[in-house]
Design a protein around this motif. Structure first.
Motif, PDB file in Angstrom:
ATOM      1  N   ARG A   1      -4.899   2.657  -8.155  1.00  0.00           N
ATOM      2  CA  ARG A   1      -5.796   1.602  -7.680  1.00  0.00           C
ATOM      3  C   ARG A   1      -5.050   0.403  -7.091  1.00  0.00           C
ATOM      4  NH1 ARG A   1      -8.857   5.024  -8.702  1.00  0.00           N
ATOM      5  NH2 ARG A   1     -10.928   4.944  -9.591  1.00  0.00           N
TER       6      ARG A   1
ATOM      7  N   VAL B   1     -10.497  -1.850  -4.272  1.00  0.00           N
ATOM      8  CA  VAL B   1      -9.270  -1.779  -3.474  1.00  0.00           C
ATOM      9  C   VAL B   1      -9.489  -2.474  -2.126  1.00  0.00           C
ATOM     10  CG1 VAL B   1      -8.543   0.371  -4.589  1.00  0.00           C
ATOM     11  CG2 VAL B   1      -9.884   0.486  -2.476  1.00  0.00           C
TER      12      VAL B   1
ATOM     13  N   THR C   1       0.838  -1.195   0.000  1.00  0.00           N
ATOM     14  CA  THR C   1       0.000   0.000   0.000  1.00  0.00           C
ATOM     15  C   THR C   1       0.877   1.250   0.000  1.00  0.00           C
ATOM     16  OG1 THR C   1      -1.765  -1.139   1.191  1.00  0.00           O
ATOM     17  CG2 THR C   1      -1.742   1.265   1.330  1.00  0.00           C
TER      18      THR C   1
ATOM     19  N   SER D   1     -14.375   0.601  -1.108  1.00  0.00           N
ATOM     20  CA  SER D   1     -13.555  -0.531  -1.514  1.00  0.00           C
ATOM     21  C   SER D   1     -14.207  -1.271  -2.684  1.00  0.00           C
ATOM     22  CB  SER D   1     -13.382  -1.466  -0.308  1.00  0.00           C
ATOM     23  OG  SER D   1     -12.914  -2.718  -0.688  1.00  0.00           O
TER      24      SER D   1
END
Length: 194
Positions: free
Chosen positions: A62, A86, A3, A81
């Protein structure tokens, strides 16, 4: 993939000053300063909140974006999400917020600063109903932390809604997940921030 952009969404009557938001902000700042962190103050209007979030993350990559939320913020995180495809970490996420918040029409102090308040209007319940009925285009990866001791939301409803993803069912604890720090290793592993 790790991330690089993390969005945190607080709950109803809460703020970016909540304990969990502050814990995550400090952790990202000290251990992962390269990660883009955003924890906005959300409007009492769900429609305005979603517009802010969709616009604010429109340019985020993304494949490296994740969202995290608690309570109503967990409902928003699950919705976002699904819209964006995601991963999401959901902490005691609301499942039927239009039903649960219908009795909170009116003005309420913010938990972290009682000198500030939010005004929850009947129209906001309708906005939540729209989000609840919105089909989920994707089934992204989720990690739901669900406390059986939650005194606000029914853990069975949370489990039924999120059992398709990863679930950490916690014996005891509470709605605020006061033992949040105990679950940070699992959260960071899920977000690939170890």
């Amino acid at each position: 993939m790790a991330t690089t952009h993390l969005l945190y969404l607080h709950g109803f009557r809460s703020s970016p000053q909540s304990v969990k938001a502050q814990t995550m902000a400090k952790l990202v700042r000290t251990r992962h300063p390269e990660v883009t962190w955003w924890c906005p103050q959300l409007s009492a209007s769900p429609a305005q909140a979603m517009t802010l979030l969709l616009e604010g993350t429109a340019a985020w990559p993304r494949g490296q974006m994740a969202v995290m939320g608690s309570s109503l913020g967990g409902f928003y995180a699950a919705w976002l999400s699904a819209q964006r495809g995601v991963p999401a970490v959901l902490v005691n996420p609301a499942v039927y917020p239009s039903r649960d918040l219908a009795r909170y029409i009116g003005e309420h102090p913010v938990w972290q600063d009682p000198s500030q308040s939010i005004f929850f209007e009947p129209a906001h319940v309708q906005e939540l109903k729209v989000l609840e009925s919105h089909p989920s285009p994707t089934r992204p990866a989720t990690l739901a932390l669900i406390a059986k001791g939650d005194e606000v939301l029914d853990w069975r409803e949370m489990l039924a809604r999120h059992q398709a993803g990863h679930v950490r069912l916690i014996e005891g604890s509470d709605h605020a997940l006061s033992d949040f720090d105990d679950y940070l290793p699992q959260i960071l592993e899920f977000l690939q921030l170890l």
